[in-house]
Design a protein around this motif. Structure first.
Motif, mmCIF file in Angstrom:
data_model
loop_
_atom_site.group_PDB
_atom_site.id
_atom_site.type_symbol
_atom_site.label_atom_id
_atom_site.label_comp_id
_atom_site.label_asym_id
_atom_site.label_seq_id
_atom_site.Cartn_x
_atom_site.Cartn_y
_atom_site.Cartn_z
ATOM 1 N N THR A 219 29.621 81.432 -25.215
ATOM 2 C CA THR A 219 28.601 81.680 -25.792
ATOM 3 C C THR A 219 27.509 82.336 -24.550
ATOM 4 O OG1 THR A 219 27.677 79.595 -25.147
ATOM 5 C CG2 THR A 219 28.670 79.416 -27.249
ATOM 6 N N PRO A 220 26.474 82.940 -25.153
ATOM 7 C CA PRO A 220 25.616 83.631 -24.293
ATOM 8 C C PRO A 220 25.110 82.666 -23.142
ATOM 9 C CG PRO A 220 25.092 84.471 -26.446
ATOM 10 C CD PRO A 220 26.062 83.474 -26.667
ATOM 11 N N PRO A 221 24.591 81.216 -23.514
ATOM 12 C CA PRO A 221 24.177 80.430 -22.629
ATOM 13 C C PRO A 221 25.209 79.906 -21.676
ATOM 14 C CG PRO A 221 23.448 79.691 -24.661
ATOM 15 C CD PRO A 221 24.460 80.951 -25.063
ATOM 16 N N GLU A 222 26.556 79.847 -22.026
ATOM 17 C CA GLU A 222 27.695 79.478 -21.484
ATOM 18 C C GLU A 222 28.067 80.778 -20.386
ATOM 19 O OE1 GLU A 222 30.417 76.858 -24.386
ATOM 20 O OE2 GLU A 222 30.751 78.929 -24.322
ATOM 21 N N ASP B 106 25.582 80.453 -17.276
ATOM 22 C CA ASP B 106 25.844 79.460 -16.413
ATOM 23 C C ASP B 106 27.224 79.963 -15.844
ATOM 24 O OD1 ASP B 106 24.100 77.730 -17.197
ATOM 25 O OD2 ASP B 106 25.421 76.669 -18.339
ATOM 26 N N PHE B 107 28.151 80.693 -16.313
ATOM 27 C CA PHE B 107 29.292 81.213 -15.583
ATOM 28 C C PHE B 107 29.021 81.929 -14.515
ATOM 29 C CE2 PHE B 107 33.209 84.016 -15.479
ATOM 30 C CZ PHE B 107 33.993 83.077 -14.859
ATOM 31 N N ARG B 108 28.023 83.231 -14.792
ATOM 32 C CA ARG B 108 27.679 84.100 -14.011
ATOM 33 C C ARG B 108 26.978 83.294 -12.531
ATOM 34 N NH1 ARG B 108 22.496 88.208 -15.063
ATOM 35 N NH2 ARG B 108 22.917 89.302 -13.039
ATOM 36 N N VAL C 5 29.942 81.996 -10.543
ATOM 37 C CA VAL C 5 30.769 83.011 -9.948
ATOM 38 C C VAL C 5 29.940 83.642 -8.794
ATOM 39 C CG1 VAL C 5 31.584 85.494 -10.251
ATOM 40 C CG2 VAL C 5 31.996 83.905 -12.053
ATOM 41 N N ALA C 6 28.511 83.839 -9.115
ATOM 42 C CA ALA C 6 27.654 84.351 -7.872
ATOM 43 C C ALA C 6 27.710 83.428 -6.831
ATOM 44 C CB ALA C 6 26.610 84.568 -8.548
ATOM 45 N N ALA C 7 27.869 82.089 -7.043
ATOM 46 C CA ALA C 7 27.675 81.048 -5.722
ATOM 47 C C ALA C 7 28.968 80.934 -5.288
ATOM 48 C CB ALA C 7 27.139 79.794 -6.329
ATOM 49 N N THR C 8 30.123 81.196 -5.913
ATOM 50 C CA THR C 8 31.402 81.004 -5.286
ATOM 51 C C THR C 8 31.706 82.322 -4.780
ATOM 52 O OG1 THR C 8 32.216 79.640 -7.309
ATOM 53 C CG2 THR C 8 33.941 80.715 -5.958
ATOM 54 N N THR D 273 35.815 74.880 -12.713
ATOM 55 C CA THR D 273 35.277 75.105 -13.978
ATOM 56 C C THR D 273 34.859 73.737 -14.502
ATOM 57 O OG1 THR D 273 37.633 74.116 -14.672
ATOM 58 C CG2 THR D 273 37.449 76.343 -14.297
ATOM 59 N N ARG D 274 34.008 73.638 -16.106
ATOM 60 C CA ARG D 274 33.768 72.451 -16.364
ATOM 61 C C ARG D 274 34.826 71.394 -16.483
ATOM 62 N NH1 ARG D 274 29.404 73.971 -21.075
ATOM 63 N NH2 ARG D 274 27.844 74.939 -19.572
#
Length: 121
Positions: free
Chosen positions: A34-37, A40-42, A45-48, A69-70
């Motif tokens: 979903t757009p909110p997910e 969160d994924f973005r 990914v950026a932090a990792t 992942t969750r």
């Protein structure tokens, strides 16, 4: 029909206009978010990718970057190079979504075969 946002040598980005799910495919990894997910994924990914860039690369071919992942006890593992490619794929999708919003929103379409069952009912 799903709306292709973009594709490159790393993967592709699609949106189902019926459900709003964002499909992100990278190598053998495919997800519908979903757009909110996606937001969160973005962030994850950026932090990792940032954390991985802080460590020295001993062997470029080793999958030593774990993207959490969750799900408990489940992570996706990548080489440093692949992690950078995934980050690029995600960032381009974010830019495409921002551009599309500025230009007037999503295009119409129908049910996408890759969306979770019952997600558009």
């Amino acid at each position: 029909m799903a709306k292709f946002l973009d594709h490159n040598e790393f993967g592709y980005r699609v949106r189902c206009p019926h459900t709003g799910y964002l499909h992100l495919c990278f190598g053998t990894v495919a997800m519908a978010l979903t757009p909110p997910e996606f937001v969160d994924f973005r962030d994850v990914v950026a932090a990792t990718a940032y954390q991985a860039a802080q460590r020295s690369v001993i062997d470029a071919g080793v999958r030593c970057v774990a993207l959490r992942t969750r799900a408990d006890r489940l992570a996706l593992v990548f080489t440093h190079l692949k992690m950078g490619q995934l980050q690029e794929l995600v960032e381009i999708m974010a830019l495409l979504l921002e551009t599309e919003a500025l230009l007037g929103g999503e295009a119409p379409g129908g049910q996408c075969a890759g969306c979770p069952p019952g997600s558009g009912d």
